[in-house]
Design a protein around this motif. Structure first.
Motif, mmCIF file in Angstrom:
data_model
loop_
_atom_site.group_PDB
_atom_site.id
_atom_site.type_symbol
_atom_site.label_atom_id
_atom_site.label_comp_id
_atom_site.label_asym_id
_atom_site.label_seq_id
_atom_site.Cartn_x
_atom_site.Cartn_y
_atom_site.Cartn_z
ATOM 1 N N GLY A 136 0.981 -1.293 -0.007
ATOM 2 C CA GLY A 136 -0.096 -0.130 -0.136
ATOM 3 C C GLY A 136 0.844 1.131 0.086
ATOM 4 O O GLY A 136 0.342 2.423 -0.044
ATOM 5 N N ASP A 192 -5.342 -1.357 9.568
ATOM 6 C CA ASP A 192 -5.686 -1.709 8.017
ATOM 7 C C ASP A 192 -6.478 -0.475 7.628
ATOM 8 O O ASP A 192 -6.900 -0.801 6.222
ATOM 9 C CB ASP A 192 -6.140 -2.925 7.987
ATOM 10 N N ASP A 197 -6.885 2.485 5.531
ATOM 11 C CA ASP A 197 -6.123 3.386 4.928
ATOM 12 C C ASP A 197 -6.259 4.932 5.080
ATOM 13 O O ASP A 197 -5.634 5.719 4.747
ATOM 14 C CB ASP A 197 -6.203 2.902 3.436
#
Length: 438
Positions: free
Chosen positions: A131, A402, A404
């Protein structure tokens, strides 16, 4: 010790030595070392003569004494447990505690600087697959195509998005008004913060560059005007804010650009249009001279607030020197979005509410800047409600690692941090008061 190892290595401190990557590979291949014996560092930090001492005197750094075993232990802990998104803050806090400055570390924990550092680490230290933006993206096993975009891991949805953005980019030209991306993870968080939630007008375009003006950032400077009321004959003094258009200076007799978006003034031919329908510029925004504006105000055709005064230019390079091919590339990449002509009057209404920047109206001016930016949203979807997103527990702290849309190991939205970064930029560079930043 090993004489060969000592020969090719340079001692940093007791029990810690450095060598090149090629030398490390040679030592492993000869059986003199194991891969786990090494820590690999990319890049280095450097200081000019007396620079570091000056930073120490300004208390930008704290001196601490340590031994090789403590340092080796911390390096080992980093290798085994540290997430790159934490940006080494855990180690820094531990060392601050060891030198008796734990309270200072605790006071600054989670502040604006820490959050920005975490976002920098996410962008530059976290892999693409995880990511971030470090390293290269691997080709998925289920992708078999010669299309470069798909080979890099893009989905069909992403390619269709690129097609839609390309269509929008084709309509951008001189006279186009654009707004910065609505993405909750702003493309301007870590650099060029002045473009975060900005409104931009394109005033020139050629094969080398796109040239534009940021419209929603008033500076601390103003234009003093003395008007004569043609009815009463009395002199009236007014001050209009001079807006920051960009970091590049305007050359020529006048360093200021005067703009208006008034049907009455267009009908009276006050000034000239910026762009035309063929170039994509059907915004109805006109430029004029200071004399034109003064005469129109004195004649009662306009109010002072009908005019925007801009100083400075923003430039997007094209060709080999540019990464994103001018404003066309900014639109294709989703960093800038064209504003529909029917939205422009509402944008200008919000811009007219802004005043010359002061310490007292900083927040109010930023609020009007955001209102102008939001008024140009063609879809008006609004911000997603983060409260509807289920939050899972982090490492004993209740953070969703997790998610974002949140800064790593915090409950701070990235969009809010981006707003804070813009505020710090405006306070520092337009107001000269960095302490009023985030």
């Amino acid at each position: 010790g090993d004489d060969k190892v000592d020969e090719i290595s340079t001692t940093v401190m007791k029990d810690i030595q450095r060598c090149t990557f090629e030398e490390a590979k040679m030592l492993v291949s000869e059986g003199r070392a194991q891969p786990s014996d090494f820590w690999c560092f990319a890049g280095y930090a450097g200081w000019g003569p007396s620079q570091l001492m000056g930073e120490l005197n300004r208390q930008s750094w704290y001196m601490c004494a340590t031994d090789s075993q403590t340092l080796l232990k911390e390096l080992a802990n980093q290798s085994a447990y540290t997430d790159p998104r934490d940006a080494g803050l855990d180690t820094w806090e531990l060392l601050m505690t060891l030198i008796g400055r734990g309270s200072t570390a605790e006071e600054t924990c989670g502040d604006f600087e820490d959050l920005m550092l975490k976002e920098w680490a996410r962008e530059h230290l976290l892999s693409v697959e995880a990511g971030g933006n470090a390293g290269i993206r691997l080709q998925p096993e289920d992708v078999a195509t010669s299309n470069k975009g798909l080979v890099q891991g893009e989905t069909l949805d992403e390619l269709m998005k690129q097609v839609r953005l390309s269509v929008k980019a084709a309509t951008v030209g001189v006279g186009s008004l654009l707004r910065a991306s609505s993405a909750e993870r702003s493309p301007y968080l870590l650099k060029n913060q002045e473009f975060h939630k900005s409104v931009v007008l394109i005033i020139a375009e050629d094969e080398n560059a796109s040239i534009g003006l940021i419209l929603n950032h008033p500076s601390s400077k103003s234009m003093e005007m003395e008007l004569i009321d043609k009815v009463t004959g009395k002199k009236v003094e007014i001050a209009l804010p001079v807006r920051f258009g960009g970091q590049y200076a305007i050359r020529g007799q006048s360093a200021l650009i005067w703009l208006h978006h008034s049907k009455k003034l267009r009908d009276e031919k006050i000034g000239s249009p910026i762009g035309d329908s063929e170039s994509g510029g059907n915004s109805g925004i006109w430029k004029c001279s200071q004399t034109d504006a003064t005469d129109a105000i004195s004649a009662g055709l306009a109010k002072p607030s009908d005019f925007l005064i801009v100083s400075g230019l923003s430039i997007w390079i094209k060709g080999e020197r540019g990464d994103y091919q001018g404003m066309d590339g900014e639109v294709r990449e989703g960093r800038m979005i064209p504003i529909s002509p029917e939205k422009i009057p509402e944008v200008f209404d919000a811009l007219k509410q802004q005043k010359t920047l002061t310490k007292l109206n900083l927040i109010n001016n930023l609020s009007h800047a955001k209102t102008a930016w939001a008024a140009g949203d063609n879809e008006q979807k609004g911000k997603s409600d983060l409260q509807d997103i289920p939050v899972t527990d982090g490492i004993g702290e209740g953070f969703d690692e997790d998610n974002d849309l949140l800064v790593f190991k915090s409950d701070v939205e990235v969009e809010v941090l981006s707003d804070d970064a813009l505020r710090s930029w405006v306070a520092t560079f337009l107001l000269g008061a960095p302490t009023l930043g985030a």
